[in-house]
Design an enzyme around this catalytic site. Sequence first.
Site, PDB file in Angstrom:
ATOM      1  N   ASP A   1      31.864 -20.718 -46.332  1.00 53.92           N
ATOM      2  CA  ASP A   1      31.003 -19.771 -45.627  1.00 53.92           C
ATOM      3  C   ASP A   1      29.740 -19.451 -46.411  1.00 53.92           C
ATOM      4  OD1 ASP A   1      32.433 -18.436 -47.599  1.00 53.92           O
ATOM      5  OD2 ASP A   1      33.596 -17.230 -46.206  1.00 53.92           O
TER       6      ASP A   1
ATOM      7  N   ASN B   1      41.690  -7.253 -45.169  1.00 53.92           N
ATOM      8  CA  ASN B   1      42.030  -7.171 -43.737  1.00 53.92           C
ATOM      9  C   ASN B   1      42.665  -8.469 -43.231  1.00 53.92           C
ATOM     10  OD1 ASN B   1      39.922  -8.947 -43.696  1.00 53.92           O
ATOM     11  ND2 ASN B   1      38.584  -7.738 -42.348  1.00 53.92           N
TER      12      ASN B   1
ATOM     13  N   HIS C   1      41.387 -11.551 -43.605  1.00 54.18           N
ATOM     14  CA  HIS C   1      40.475 -12.641 -43.214  1.00 54.18           C
ATOM     15  C   HIS C   1      40.586 -13.826 -44.176  1.00 54.18           C
ATOM     16  CE1 HIS C   1      36.855 -10.796 -45.624  1.00 54.18           C
ATOM     17  NE2 HIS C   1      37.376 -11.777 -46.329  1.00 54.18           N
TER      18      HIS C   1
ATOM     19  N   GLU D   1      37.162 -13.000 -39.266  1.00 55.97           N
ATOM     20  CA  GLU D   1      37.606 -11.614 -39.272  1.00 55.97           C
ATOM     21  C   GLU D   1      38.679 -11.395 -38.199  1.00 55.97           C
ATOM     22  OE1 GLU D   1      36.786  -9.912 -41.735  1.00 55.97           O
ATOM     23  OE2 GLU D   1      34.701  -9.265 -41.796  1.00 55.97           O
TER      24      GLU D   1
HETATM   25  C1  F6R Z   1      34.800 -16.363 -49.655  1.00 56.00           C
HETATM   26  C2  F6R Z   1      35.658 -16.092 -48.510  1.00 56.00           C
HETATM   27  C3  F6R Z   1      36.427 -14.822 -48.364  1.00 56.00           C
HETATM   28  C4  F6R Z   1      37.073 -14.331 -49.661  1.00 56.00           C
HETATM   29  C5  F6R Z   1      37.782 -13.009 -49.422  1.00 56.00           C
HETATM   30  C6  F6R Z   1      38.379 -12.451 -50.692  1.00 56.00           C
HETATM   31  O1  F6R Z   1      34.204 -17.624 -49.537  1.00 56.00           O
HETATM   32  O2  F6R Z   1      35.712 -16.904 -47.656  1.00 56.00           O
HETATM   33  O3  F6R Z   1      37.429 -15.010 -47.398  1.00 56.00           O
HETATM   34  O4  F6R Z   1      37.959 -15.293 -50.133  1.00 56.00           O
HETATM   35  O5  F6R Z   1      36.884 -12.079 -48.893  1.00 56.00           O
HETATM   36  O6  F6R Z   1      37.337 -12.099 -51.547  1.00 56.00           O
HETATM   37  P1  F6R Z   1      37.607 -11.707 -53.068  1.00 56.00           P
HETATM   38  O7  F6R Z   1      38.077 -12.943 -53.740  1.00 56.00           O
HETATM   39  O8  F6R Z   1      36.245 -11.279 -53.584  1.00 56.00           O
HETATM   40  O9  F6R Z   1      38.616 -10.623 -53.065  1.00 56.00           O
END
Ligand code: F6R
Length: 242
Positions: free
Chosen positions: A67, A137, A139, A144
């Site tokens: 992403d 959450n 994701h 989301e």
């Molecule tokens: C990042 C991504 C997100 C993160 C998730 C957890 O490329 O796709 O899904 O993996 O938000 O983020 P952290 O590792 O910062 O807790």
Amino acid sequence: MKIIECANYDEASAACADIFAEQLKKKPDSILGLATGSTPVGTYRLLAEKCARGEISFKRVKTFNLDEYYGIGPGHDQSYAYFMRDNLFDHVDIEPANTNIPDGLAKDVGAECRRYDELQNATCDGLDIQLLGIGPNGHIGFNEPDDVFTAGTHLVELEASTIDANARFFASRDEVPKSALTVGMRTIMNAKKVVIVASGEGKAAAVRAMLDGPVTPRVPASILQLHPDVVVIADSAALGKL
Ligand code: F6R
């Protein structure tokens, strides 16, 4: 799903880096799906160290990131393109031309999403291995919680909780982009192997819902219950609600 329980973040990073290193030894021209955020930082540091020691090489590797924030370019220090250079690409022997991230400045979003999916399809029949973190959450990528699972790369409006969670990386919450381009579930579910890493008690509810709850787009990570080869690497805190 295979669950690897680790004592802490460092152990989880080591376990994850070992899986990716084995993948590169087995198939030096692997196609990797990569993630950003705080979770993979330790894994990337260890992979860079293994590369510096000559244990692995990224020379023939191709990568597709999950992403990118929409509205900021690769030079922005909070863009995921910048993150990847800073945390991995600048420290290993990868060809920059072999790294792929959605273009956060694309004017025609639909065309950019199609380009990204078509490029993946033309490169491989499913990524060899996909690295994931998990949002509090539930994701994965920036898919989301929603009423439906979306298959292809698409633009998403980020949830308020995701903007809150990511505000720590920006000077203020107002600066966090409100939308992002993310691969959809087809990319993730077509990967031959998925490794998802979770650390800390802030992830415990999401990890429980992913592993023990119903498969529902309200918990996007729950779709991984349907994938034939998933490794969950989690520390005790993230497994604390199981
Ligand atoms: C990042 C991504 C997100 C993160 C998730 C957890 O490329 O796709 O899904 O993996 O938000 O983020 P952290 O590792 O910062 O807790």
